[in-house]
Write a protein that holds these residues in place. Structure first.
Motif, mmCIF file in Angstrom:
data_model
loop_
_atom_site.group_PDB
_atom_site.id
_atom_site.type_symbol
_atom_site.label_atom_id
_atom_site.label_comp_id
_atom_site.label_asym_id
_atom_site.label_seq_id
_atom_site.Cartn_x
_atom_site.Cartn_y
_atom_site.Cartn_z
ATOM 1 N N GLY A 1 0.813 -1.208 0.000
ATOM 2 C CA GLY A 1 0.000 0.000 0.000
ATOM 3 C C GLY A 1 0.847 1.259 0.000
ATOM 4 N N ARG A 2 1.939 1.224 0.754
ATOM 5 C CA ARG A 2 2.829 2.393 0.772
ATOM 6 C C ARG A 2 3.486 2.594 -0.591
ATOM 7 N NH1 ARG A 2 3.547 0.468 6.080
ATOM 8 N NH2 ARG A 2 5.391 -0.732 5.557
ATOM 9 N N LEU A 3 3.861 1.493 -1.258
ATOM 10 C CA LEU A 3 4.429 1.587 -2.606
ATOM 11 C C LEU A 3 3.384 2.125 -3.586
ATOM 12 C CD1 LEU A 3 6.682 1.071 -4.676
ATOM 13 C CD2 LEU A 3 5.814 -1.270 -4.895
ATOM 14 N N LEU A 4 2.167 1.626 -3.489
ATOM 15 C CA LEU A 4 1.090 2.114 -4.353
ATOM 16 C C LEU A 4 0.828 3.591 -4.091
ATOM 17 C CD1 LEU A 4 -1.133 1.512 -6.442
ATOM 18 C CD2 LEU A 4 -2.605 0.821 -4.526
ATOM 19 N N LEU A 5 0.824 3.980 -2.828
ATOM 20 C CA LEU A 5 0.603 5.381 -2.472
ATOM 21 C C LEU A 5 1.692 6.276 -3.063
ATOM 22 C CD1 LEU A 5 -1.090 7.435 -0.813
ATOM 23 C CD2 LEU A 5 0.452 6.982 1.088
ATOM 24 N N ARG A 6 2.950 5.869 -2.937
ATOM 25 C CA ARG A 6 4.055 6.667 -3.507
ATOM 26 C C ARG A 6 3.956 6.742 -5.029
ATOM 27 N NH1 ARG A 6 7.096 3.993 0.500
ATOM 28 N NH2 ARG A 6 7.830 2.486 -1.039
ATOM 29 N N THR A 7 3.593 5.632 -5.661
ATOM 30 C CA THR A 7 3.446 5.618 -7.121
ATOM 31 C C THR A 7 2.324 6.547 -7.556
ATOM 32 O OG1 THR A 7 4.237 3.330 -7.175
ATOM 33 C CG2 THR A 7 3.069 4.128 -9.124
ATOM 34 N N CYS A 8 1.194 6.469 -6.864
ATOM 35 C CA CYS A 8 0.059 7.329 -7.203
ATOM 36 C C CYS A 8 0.367 8.796 -6.930
ATOM 37 C CB CYS A 8 -1.179 6.889 -6.427
ATOM 38 S SG CYS A 8 -1.787 5.270 -6.923
ATOM 39 N N GLN A 9 1.123 9.048 -5.868
ATOM 40 C CA GLN A 9 1.520 10.419 -5.559
ATOM 41 C C GLN A 9 2.437 10.966 -6.651
ATOM 42 O OE1 GLN A 9 3.829 10.882 -1.935
ATOM 43 N NE2 GLN A 9 2.797 12.818 -1.517
ATOM 44 N N ALA A 10 3.378 10.157 -7.114
ATOM 45 C CA ALA A 10 4.271 10.586 -8.194
ATOM 46 C C ALA A 10 3.479 10.851 -9.469
ATOM 47 C CB ALA A 10 5.345 9.524 -8.440
ATOM 48 N N ALA A 11 2.510 9.992 -9.775
ATOM 49 C CA ALA A 11 1.677 10.197 -10.964
ATOM 50 C C ALA A 11 0.888 11.498 -10.844
ATOM 51 C CB ALA A 11 0.736 9.012 -11.166
ATOM 52 N N ALA A 12 0.353 11.775 -9.665
ATOM 53 C CA ALA A 12 -0.407 13.007 -9.457
ATOM 54 C C ALA A 12 0.479 14.241 -9.595
ATOM 55 C CB ALA A 12 -1.092 12.983 -8.093
ATOM 56 N N VAL A 13 1.708 14.153 -9.105
ATOM 57 C CA VAL A 13 2.644 15.277 -9.250
ATOM 58 C C VAL A 13 2.941 15.521 -10.726
ATOM 59 C CG1 VAL A 13 5.033 16.007 -8.825
ATOM 60 C CG2 VAL A 13 3.654 15.104 -6.954
ATOM 61 N N VAL A 14 3.165 14.447 -11.477
ATOM 62 C CA VAL A 14 3.406 14.592 -12.921
ATOM 63 C C VAL A 14 2.186 15.229 -13.582
ATOM 64 C CG1 VAL A 14 3.729 13.316 -15.085
ATOM 65 C CG2 VAL A 14 5.116 12.751 -13.093
ATOM 66 N N GLY A 15 0.986 14.778 -13.214
ATOM 67 C CA GLY A 15 -0.230 15.375 -13.761
ATOM 68 C C GLY A 15 -0.340 16.853 -13.416
ATOM 69 N N GLY A 16 0.027 17.219 -12.200
ATOM 70 C CA GLY A 16 0.017 18.622 -11.801
ATOM 71 C C GLY A 16 0.995 19.457 -12.603
ATOM 72 N N LEU A 17 2.173 18.893 -12.857
ATOM 73 C CA LEU A 17 3.163 19.611 -13.677
ATOM 74 C C LEU A 17 2.679 19.786 -15.109
ATOM 75 C CD1 LEU A 17 6.461 17.999 -12.312
ATOM 76 C CD2 LEU A 17 5.557 20.299 -11.847
ATOM 77 N N VAL A 18 1.958 18.791 -15.613
ATOM 78 C CA VAL A 18 1.376 18.913 -16.960
ATOM 79 C C VAL A 18 0.389 20.074 -16.976
ATOM 80 C CG1 VAL A 18 -0.144 17.805 -18.656
ATOM 81 C CG2 VAL A 18 1.750 16.513 -17.650
ATOM 82 N N PHE A 19 -0.435 20.180 -15.930
ATOM 83 C CA PHE A 19 -1.379 21.297 -15.873
ATOM 84 C C PHE A 19 -0.670 22.647 -15.776
ATOM 85 C CE2 PHE A 19 -5.030 18.458 -14.884
ATOM 86 C CZ PHE A 19 -5.890 18.967 -15.847
ATOM 87 N N VAL A 20 0.415 22.718 -15.030
ATOM 88 C CA VAL A 20 1.183 23.967 -14.960
ATOM 89 C C VAL A 20 1.709 24.333 -16.345
ATOM 90 C CG1 VAL A 20 3.298 25.012 -14.050
ATOM 91 C CG2 VAL A 20 1.786 23.749 -12.517
ATOM 92 N N ALA A 21 2.245 23.349 -17.065
ATOM 93 C CA ALA A 21 2.740 23.603 -18.420
ATOM 94 C C ALA A 21 1.604 24.044 -19.341
ATOM 95 C CB ALA A 21 3.419 22.347 -18.981
ATOM 96 N N LEU A 22 0.421 23.459 -19.178
ATOM 97 C CA LEU A 22 -0.723 23.855 -19.999
ATOM 98 C C LEU A 22 -1.161 25.285 -19.707
ATOM 99 C CD1 LEU A 22 -2.904 20.614 -19.940
ATOM 100 C CD2 LEU A 22 -1.625 21.556 -21.874
ATOM 101 N N VAL A 23 -1.115 25.672 -18.448
ATOM 102 C CA VAL A 23 -1.467 27.052 -18.092
ATOM 103 C C VAL A 23 -0.472 28.019 -18.724
ATOM 104 C CG1 VAL A 23 -1.557 28.696 -16.172
ATOM 105 C CG2 VAL A 23 -2.704 26.487 -15.982
ATOM 106 N N LEU A 24 0.820 27.701 -18.624
ATOM 107 C CA LEU A 24 1.836 28.573 -19.229
ATOM 108 C C LEU A 24 1.658 28.650 -20.740
ATOM 109 C CD1 LEU A 24 4.959 27.493 -17.133
ATOM 110 C CD2 LEU A 24 3.595 29.601 -16.917
ATOM 111 N N MET A 25 1.390 27.503 -21.385
ATOM 112 C CA MET A 25 1.165 27.503 -22.826
ATOM 113 C C MET A 25 -0.057 28.341 -23.190
ATOM 114 S SD MET A 25 -0.227 24.597 -25.398
ATOM 115 C CE MET A 25 -1.797 24.825 -24.614
#
Length: 188
Positions: A21-45
């Motif tokens: 569960g901790r591994l899944l949580l870290r993986t999901c957290q990393a995926a969410a951070v990547v998704g957030g960075l994509v949104f930041v890039a979309l806002v800048l674009m």
């Protein structure tokens, strides 16, 4: 205000989470951070495109297509993490007076449904991507293959399914103590 939740595991890990569960949580957290960075890039674009359109009549070509494709991929990355940390919207009007044990069972059933929906979304999105690839469907302005964006959503839906199915076990393993967790409230 930032105190760990009673019953929480190491580093604020929700109760009932083992090593997987901790591994899944870290993986999901990393995926969410990547998704957030994509949104930041979309806002800048979008800012660059809007300013270019207004000041120089030169928007970024295909900005709406890029926004649509990337936003869909980024959104798919958030569901799993949100579910693992209990960030789902819950209306507990009908369950507020039920025992903690029954609420955990209902939460487990909801998590099972969440996992099944994730599996269905992953399956159908993969099927749509393969059909889109076979037909050679592309975006209108940039002529980007649509199947790539569709296939990029699949890992988020797979994580969603894993999160839902893992939470079934976590809800059933969590001892019912009447202590508030991030997944339930203190029940009278």
């Amino acid at each position: 205000m930032n105190e760990p939740l009673p019953g929480a595991g190491p580093a604020g890990v929700p109760p009932g989470f083992g090593p997987a569960g901790r591994l899944l949580l870290r993986t999901c957290q990393a995926a969410a951070v990547v998704g957030g960075l994509v949104f930041v890039a979309l806002v800048l674009m979008s800012i660059v495109s809007i300013v270019g359109r207004k000041l120089a009549s030169a928007p970024i070509p295909g900005d709406i297509e890029v926004l649509q494709m990337c936003a869909a991929v980024a959104c798919a990355t958030f569901f799993a993490y949100c579910h693992l940390v209990g960030g789902d919207v819950k209306v507990d009007f009908f369950t507020a007076r039920l025992s903690a044990r029954i609420c955990h069972r209902l939460d487990a059933a909801g998590s099972a449904l969440f996992g099944v929906i994730g599996l269905l979304l992953a399956w159908r999105t993969t099927a749509a991507a393969l059909a889109s690839q076979e037909s050679g469907e592309t975006s209108v302005v940039l002529a980007w293959p649509l199947w790539i964006a569709q296939m990029a959503m699949v890992p988020g839906f797979v994580l969603m399914a894993l999160a839902g199915l893992y939470m079934v076990g976590a809800h059933l393993r969590t001892p019912v103590t009447g202590v508030a967790t991030n997944h339930d409230e203190v029940r009278a």
